[in-house]
Write an enzyme that holds these catalytic residues in place. Sequence first.
Site, short mmCIF file in Angstrom:
data_model
loop_
_atom_site.label_atom_id
_atom_site.label_comp_id
_atom_site.label_asym_id
_atom_site.label_seq_id
_atom_site.Cartn_x
_atom_site.Cartn_y
_atom_site.Cartn_z
N TRP A 102 0.82 -1.22 0.00
CA TRP A 102 0.00 0.00 0.00
C TRP A 102 0.85 1.25 0.00
CZ3 TRP A 102 -4.40 -0.49 -1.98
CH2 TRP A 102 -5.13 -1.67 -1.82
N ASP A 176 -1.43 7.00 6.32
CA ASP A 176 -2.53 6.13 5.91
C ASP A 176 -2.79 5.17 7.06
OD1 ASP A 176 -4.21 4.21 4.85
OD2 ASP A 176 -2.93 3.71 3.15
N LYS A 200 -12.67 -1.10 7.34
CA LYS A 200 -11.97 -1.95 8.30
C LYS A 200 -12.59 -1.76 9.69
CE LYS A 200 -8.82 -2.15 4.91
NZ LYS A 200 -8.57 -3.31 4.04
#
Length: 365
Positions: A102, A176, A200
Site C-alpha cells: 500500500w 494512511d 476496516k
Amino acid sequence: MTRLHNFCAGPAAMPSAVLERAREELLDYRGQGASVMEMSHRSPTFEAIAAQAEQDLRDLLAIPDNYRVLFMQGGATMQFACVPLNLLGQGGTPNYLDTGIWSAKAIKEAEHLAGAHVAGSTQGNGYIHVPRQDEISLSGDAAYLHYCHNETIGGLAFDYVPATGGADVEVPLVCDMSSSILSAPLDVSRYGVIYAGAQKNIGPAGITVVIVRDDLLERALPQTPSLLGWKVYADNDSMINTPPTYAWYLAGLVFQWLKHDIGGLVEMETINRRKCEALYTAIDTSDFYANPIDPVNRSIMNVPFTLADESLNSVFLSEAEAEGLLNLKGHRSVGGMRASLYNAVSEADVQALITFMQDFERRRG
C-alpha cells in the site's frame, strides 16, 4: 440467523450491535417515515446524524480543535492522489516510507503527479520490519513525509511515530491508517494529515475519513480538481456533492458502539492485544504455522501466516470454511493465510480460529 467468524480484510466484519440497530431503523428512522438512505443530505435530520458522527469521532480520538474532519469518497486509494495535490502548492518534494504494497501504491501515485523521494524502505529484506528512525533520510526540500501505519496485506505495523525534523523545520507527517485507525488511542497532534478508508474499523465501504490540520488546507496545487481538494470539503461540511449518506450514518453507529458499548479506545486496544497475542502465541508455539514479521512490527489487526506444507493450503481453507471460519485466504500477491482481527472480530472468533488451527495441525501435521 447464523453469524459466522469473519476474518475478511475488507470490507470487514461489522459489530452485530450496529447491524441490529441499523436493521431496527432501516425502514423508519426515528419516526421520519423513511430510511436514512432515502433522506436528503441537506435535511436537518441527516445534518444532525453527520454532526453527531463527527463529534463522536472527535471524542474517540481526542482530535484537537485546529483539525478538520472530512468525510470523503474514493477510499484511501483516492487519497494517494489527494495528498500530493493538496500539499505541494508551496513547492517541495513528496517524501515517502516504503514498507509494503500500500505504501508502494501511494509512492507510485506521487511519482505520477510530482515525483517522489523514498526516505526509507525495507523492500530489500522482504518488508519484514519497518525502517528505524535513524534509517529515514528526508530530502532537503521535503514537503511532507508519508507512511502507512499498518500494511494490511503484509501484516506489518509501525511501533513508533516517525519524527520529521527539528525545532526549526516542520515537515508535515501524513499517515494512511486505513487498517489501524480506532484500534487504539492515537495522538492526532503529532500528524499533519491522517486518512483512512472506512471498510476496516470505521464502517462499510464507500466513505473515507480525512483528518487534516487547519494550516495545511491552504497548500493545494492550483490545478487540484475541486472534488479532490480538502479545503472544499472543509468549507462545505463534506457536502460539496451528495455524500454516501448511509455509509456515513453507519460509521456514526460504529463510533457510538466504540464509545458506549466498548468504553473507548483504551479498552478497545486491550481487547485487540489479547486477540492478536493469543493468535501469535498459537503460531509461535507451533512447528506447523509461521509468521515472517519481526515481532516488534507485527500488526495487531492483520495476522498473516503460512503452513509448513503449502500443498495443504486449499484443504485448510475449505475445512476452515466448513467450520464457519471465513475469508482466511492470504492476499493473492503474497499467498498463505491471513486473519484480520479488526475491532468487530470478537475474542470468541479468534479462539474458534485457534482451536481449528490446532486441530488441523494434529490431523494434518
